[in-house]
Design a protein around this motif. Sequence first.
Motif, PDB file in Angstrom:
ATOM      1  N   ILE A  31     -71.661  38.375 -19.520  1.00 54.95           N
ATOM      2  CA  ILE A  31     -70.922  37.009 -19.130  1.00 54.95           C
ATOM      3  C   ILE A  31     -70.898  36.757 -17.829  1.00 54.95           C
ATOM      4  O   ILE A  31     -70.667  37.253 -16.924  1.00 54.95           O
ATOM      5  CB  ILE A  31     -69.336  37.342 -19.674  1.00 54.95           C
ATOM      6  N   GLY A  32     -71.033  35.429 -17.599  1.00 53.02           N
ATOM      7  CA  GLY A  32     -71.358  35.028 -16.337  1.00 53.02           C
ATOM      8  C   GLY A  32     -70.415  33.695 -15.946  1.00 53.02           C
ATOM      9  O   GLY A  32     -70.204  32.865 -17.012  1.00 53.02           O
ATOM     10  N   GLY A  71     -77.283  32.868 -11.758  1.00 46.70           N
ATOM     11  CA  GLY A  71     -77.706  31.543 -11.897  1.00 46.70           C
ATOM     12  C   GLY A  71     -76.885  30.515 -11.798  1.00 46.70           C
ATOM     13  O   GLY A  71     -75.396  30.864 -12.000  1.00 46.70           O
ATOM     14  N   GLY A  72     -76.987  29.149 -11.716  1.00 48.26           N
ATOM     15  CA  GLY A  72     -76.267  28.056 -11.878  1.00 48.26           C
ATOM     16  C   GLY A  72     -75.608  27.967 -13.413  1.00 48.26           C
ATOM     17  O   GLY A  72     -76.267  28.536 -14.308  1.00 48.26           O
ATOM     18  N   GLU A  78     -79.058  28.113 -20.571  1.00 46.56           N
ATOM     19  CA  GLU A  78     -80.393  28.369 -20.742  1.00 46.56           C
ATOM     20  C   GLU A  78     -80.679  29.680 -21.291  1.00 46.56           C
ATOM     21  O   GLU A  78     -80.999  30.050 -22.326  1.00 46.56           O
ATOM     22  CB  GLU A  78     -81.484  27.650 -19.915  1.00 46.56           C
ATOM     23  N   ALA A  79     -80.084  30.681 -20.211  1.00 53.74           N
ATOM     24  CA  ALA A  79     -80.162  32.054 -20.707  1.00 53.74           C
ATOM     25  C   ALA A  79     -79.284  32.399 -21.984  1.00 53.74           C
ATOM     26  O   ALA A  79     -79.758  33.532 -22.548  1.00 53.74           O
ATOM     27  CB  ALA A  79     -79.505  32.812 -19.355  1.00 53.74           C
ATOM     28  N   VAL A  80     -78.223  31.981 -22.088  1.00 57.27           N
ATOM     29  CA  VAL A  80     -77.532  32.010 -23.267  1.00 57.27           C
ATOM     30  C   VAL A  80     -78.485  31.578 -24.672  1.00 57.27           C
ATOM     31  O   VAL A  80     -78.598  32.364 -25.693  1.00 57.27           O
ATOM     32  CB  VAL A  80     -76.227  31.498 -23.316  1.00 57.27           C
ATOM     33  N   ILE A  87     -72.713  35.292 -22.888  1.00 64.05           N
ATOM     34  CA  ILE A  87     -71.743  34.500 -22.759  1.00 64.05           C
ATOM     35  C   ILE A  87     -71.601  33.597 -21.338  1.00 64.05           C
ATOM     36  O   ILE A  87     -72.021  34.162 -20.439  1.00 64.05           O
ATOM     37  CB  ILE A  87     -70.312  35.054 -23.060  1.00 64.05           C
ATOM     38  N   VAL A  88     -71.352  32.355 -21.388  1.00 62.67           N
ATOM     39  CA  VAL A  88     -71.333  31.741 -19.994  1.00 62.67           C
ATOM     40  C   VAL A  88     -69.612  31.054 -20.244  1.00 62.67           C
ATOM     41  O   VAL A  88     -69.476  30.325 -21.011  1.00 62.67           O
ATOM     42  CB  VAL A  88     -72.302  30.910 -19.849  1.00 62.67           C
ATOM     43  N   ASN A  89     -69.012  31.407 -19.305  1.00 59.71           N
ATOM     44  CA  ASN A  89     -67.899  30.351 -18.828  1.00 59.71           C
ATOM     45  C   ASN A  89     -67.972  29.338 -17.824  1.00 59.71           C
ATOM     46  O   ASN A  89     -68.157  29.494 -16.998  1.00 59.71           O
ATOM     47  CB  ASN A  89     -66.830  31.309 -18.289  1.00 59.71           C
TER      48      ASN A  89
END
Length: 326
Positions: A31-32, A71-72, A78-80, A87-89
């Motif tokens: 998660i990032g 990454g930004g 895109e990675a998700v 997961i991205v927050n």
Amino acid sequence: MKFKSTTCFTSVAAALLFSLGSANAQTIVKIGYTPAATSHYGVGTNVFCEEIEKNTQNRYKCQVFPNGSVGGEREMIEAVQLGTLDIVNTSTGPVGNFVPEVKIVDIPFLFRDYDHARSYFDGPEGQALLTKFPAKGLVALTWTENGFRHMTNSKRSIVKPEDASGLKMRTMENKVHMDGYKAFGIRPTPMAFPEVFGALQQGIVDGQENPIPVILASKFSQVQKYLSLTGHVYSPALFLTSPRFMKKLSDADQKVFYEAAKKANIAQRKKVNEDEANGIAQLEADGMIVVRDVDGPAFRKALDQAYIQYGKEFGADNIKKIQDYK
Ligand code: EAX
């Protein structure tokens, strides 16, 4: 004979190892988010991780990537989609490029205050927007919050749009924002968040705009002299994952993930409240010159033309419906 017993031993051992393995099986959830671990994103993400770990008896465990270390926000989304990040927050900054229905909520001066924004996103319309994500290879577990954005720069105090005019400002990769900021006379320079501190430090841009919690956690006071409490746009955020990831979870675990995201949202908003209450004095103590009495009506007026464009793109009625939401 010998061969046979070896085979037998091997298969027993393999079966034993397999059963031990599955009893202890732990799935790592990557998660990032872009700001520092001390930020509201860090607070929300930690609550999410504690909840899923506790409520799956550690069958799921987070591996957290703060600071844009993978990454930004655009890259992480895109990675998700690709499955290299779970997961991205993320703020909605780049989200409209993936799910166009979300763009409307990025219009400057759309929400009056935190109560207005939070009740909209918690209400039926905000929740309905979340259903638009699966068609784009994404699942939105919940809305959460980045905060109302304010301008910082290295040149001068901004009270009215004329003061912002001519400044080269880093913006998110968000055309709705950029169209509005151009109307203030700003020269918008879209850039991924991990590059922003360096760009400010090197004078590649004069300024940037972000909520107080981001300005604080990113230590922008080290590279920016002036802060104006323009509150020119509300910046929502989301916990995004993918249909592929969700399909791997049992129904009960899916529920755990949704509930964890809800608790994370509560914690993330609470941290925004705390930073709003204490952060401005902190930034002043760190040496920033803060303009509190920004000419709000002049900034709104400067958007008249841009709002005509927004009306054409999103429907004036739809915009008004959000502005009038109670
Ligand atoms: O999501 O890129 C930005 O300015 C965002 O506000 C920040 O990364 C937090």
